[in-house]
Design an enzyme around this catalytic site. Sequence first.
Site, PDB file in Angstrom:
ATOM      1  CB  SER A  25      -0.908  -0.008   1.226  1.00 41.85           C
ATOM      2  OG  SER A  25      -0.178   0.191   2.403  1.00 41.85           O
ATOM      3  CG  HIS A  69      -0.754  -5.456   4.188  1.00 42.25           C
ATOM      4  ND1 HIS A  69      -0.322  -4.721   5.247  1.00 42.25           N
ATOM      5  CD2 HIS A  69      -0.237  -4.858   3.075  1.00 42.25           C
ATOM      6  CE1 HIS A  69       0.422  -3.701   4.826  1.00 42.25           C
ATOM      7  NE2 HIS A  69       0.480  -3.768   3.504  1.00 42.25           N
ATOM      8  CD  GLN A  82      -1.995  -1.454   5.033  1.00 39.27           C
ATOM      9  OE1 GLN A  82      -2.256  -1.106   3.893  1.00 39.27           O
ATOM     10  NE2 GLN A  82      -0.946  -0.998   5.684  1.00 39.27           N
ATOM     11  CD  GLU A  83      -0.211  -2.077   9.104  1.00 39.63           C
ATOM     12  OE1 GLU A  83       0.380  -1.697  10.138  1.00 39.63           O
ATOM     13  OE2 GLU A  83       0.194  -1.829   7.957  1.00 39.63           O
ATOM     14  CD  GLU A 141       2.469  -5.271   7.716  1.00 36.49           C
ATOM     15  OE1 GLU A 141       2.032  -4.972   8.833  1.00 36.49           O
ATOM     16  OE2 GLU A 141       2.849  -4.434   6.876  1.00 36.49           O
ATOM     17  CG  ASP A 171      -1.603   1.744   8.468  1.00 32.67           C
ATOM     18  OD1 ASP A 171      -2.300   2.696   8.033  1.00 32.67           O
ATOM     19  OD2 ASP A 171      -0.558   1.358   7.921  1.00 32.67           O
ATOM     20  CD  GLU A 204       0.683   3.780   9.736  1.00 38.61           C
ATOM     21  OE1 GLU A 204       0.924   3.172  10.806  1.00 38.61           O
ATOM     22  OE2 GLU A 204       1.170   3.452   8.651  1.00 38.61           O
ATOM     23  CG  ASP A 225       2.685   5.034   5.844  1.00 36.67           C
ATOM     24  OD1 ASP A 225       3.714   5.370   5.218  1.00 36.67           O
ATOM     25  OD2 ASP A 225       2.194   3.894   5.729  1.00 36.67           O
ATOM     26  CE  LYS A 269       5.441   2.191   5.707  1.00 38.83           C
ATOM     27  NZ  LYS A 269       4.237   2.341   4.842  1.00 38.83           N
ATOM     28  CG  HIS A 308       7.277  -3.780   9.023  1.00 40.21           C
ATOM     29  ND1 HIS A 308       6.718  -5.024   9.060  1.00 40.21           N
ATOM     30  CD2 HIS A 308       6.235  -2.915   9.256  1.00 40.21           C
ATOM     31  CE1 HIS A 308       5.428  -4.939   9.299  1.00 40.21           C
ATOM     32  NE2 HIS A 308       5.115  -3.677   9.432  1.00 40.21           N
ATOM     33  NE  ARG A 309       6.653   0.235   2.910  1.00 43.45           N
ATOM     34  CZ  ARG A 309       6.414   1.202   2.004  1.00 43.45           C
ATOM     35  NH1 ARG A 309       7.364   2.064   1.695  1.00 43.45           N
ATOM     36  NH2 ARG A 309       5.229   1.318   1.428  1.00 43.45           N
ATOM     37  CB  SER A 310       3.363  -5.274   3.511  1.00 40.91           C
ATOM     38  OG  SER A 310       3.441  -4.575   2.283  1.00 40.91           O
ATOM     39  CE  LYS A 337       3.179   0.162  10.496  1.00 36.94           C
ATOM     40  NZ  LYS A 337       1.997   0.633   9.741  1.00 36.94           N
TER      41      LYS A 337
END
Length: 422
Positions: free
Chosen positions: A46, A159, A167-168, A209, A246, A289, A316, A338, A366-368, A389
């Site tokens: 994303s 994800h 997403q999270e 993730e 997120d 987020e 983000d 990031k 991190h990234r996915s 994260k």
Amino acid sequence: MDEKCLRIAGVKAEEILDCRGNPTVRTTVTLEGGITASASVPSGASTGSHEAAELRDGDENRYGGLGVLQAVENVNSKIAPVILGVCSCDQTRIDSLMIALDGTKNRSKLGANATLSVSLAVCAAAARGKREPLYRYLGGTFTDVLPIPMMNLINGGAHAGNNLDVQEFMLVPIGAPTFADALRCGAETAHSLKKILKEQGHSTAVGDEGGFAPNLENDEEAISLLLRAAEINGYRPGKDVAVSLDVAASAWVRKNSYVQTKSKQKFTKSALAEHYRKLTSEFPILSIEDGMGEDDREGWRILSEKVGKSCLLVGDDLFVTNPDRIREGAAANALLVKPNQIGTLTETVEAIRLARQRGMKIILSHRSGETEDATLADLAVGLGADFIKSGAPIRGERTAKYNRLLSIERELFRPEYGSFFS
Ligand code: 2PG
Ligand code: MG
């Protein structure tokens, strides 16, 4: 430059795979005397539209066009000749040389994946050259604060293949006395969550993730399950644990409104902000987020008016770790960092400094699409992040960072466990 600083004697990139089976760049830097260090670059799913460019080959005959041979070639034949012989400790100079060589605003010529892999590998090699762990090389003598982990235990959005649009859903052990306790809280809660999901007949498959990806009624159900799983283990909502979301709402932006990608539910800006306000009044929500879209200044302002006092509003896609976008200002009070969104360590540090000057909290992320590279953990400690994260405490590419933080904590506070160089 410091005469003890070792010069760069070799730079070599290669194409490797990330945890999603997509190619990415790993670079190894060698210093005079033979010290080496490597760094691998992660990749997002994303992604914000203002991120630095990730160079992909586009050759449909290899990895569906996702190969990174051109980025690798850029490191080996364009970047290497320019930085060979430069002192490895002169990070700013090395990064500036790459930025000048690229010459574009968003790294589209060399690729941010090329420049970041070099930038991080140089820094790691320089630390080794100084016989210091990376976090201390970056942070100095008094570096001793570990970030609080935001652990993504329920995955949705881009994800996961489930029905959740957010997403999270992250568990944050706000009351844990040590990083090790925080991580244990996350792992215990994840295991209880798995049990609950199983008992209720939900899928226990995981998303990108490492968090579970069940089909659930709504956001409220996901948050309730997360908190119940924590409570089973004796962690008190609001005291020991909180929840971070997120939303990744950039993906929902329509003309003047938001439409969720999976449920197709439509919100006006104020209705979306009101939805968040309700969630924050019902649950201990530490942060939201990307609650609004990356270019929706008005939406962010409405959001900030509604919940900005009780909740961290994290940018983000909004900031994409870009100092210019942070300077423009926005109604967020936390920065998601990031490094691959901007392409060099120097610019990443500048983004953090600017955010700090504005009183914002810092979350290293991190990234996915990740690799087993754990540099992020050292960056989080060395650059003084408040949070990190790194997904669920499940799956190797996620635990690589958390396990590195365990080692750093032991090294800082339990020297009897041995040190980096033992
Ligand atoms: C995010 C990240 C990491 P991606 O949106 O914060 O969790 O996802 O790497 O896919 O952009
Ligand atoms: Mg995000």
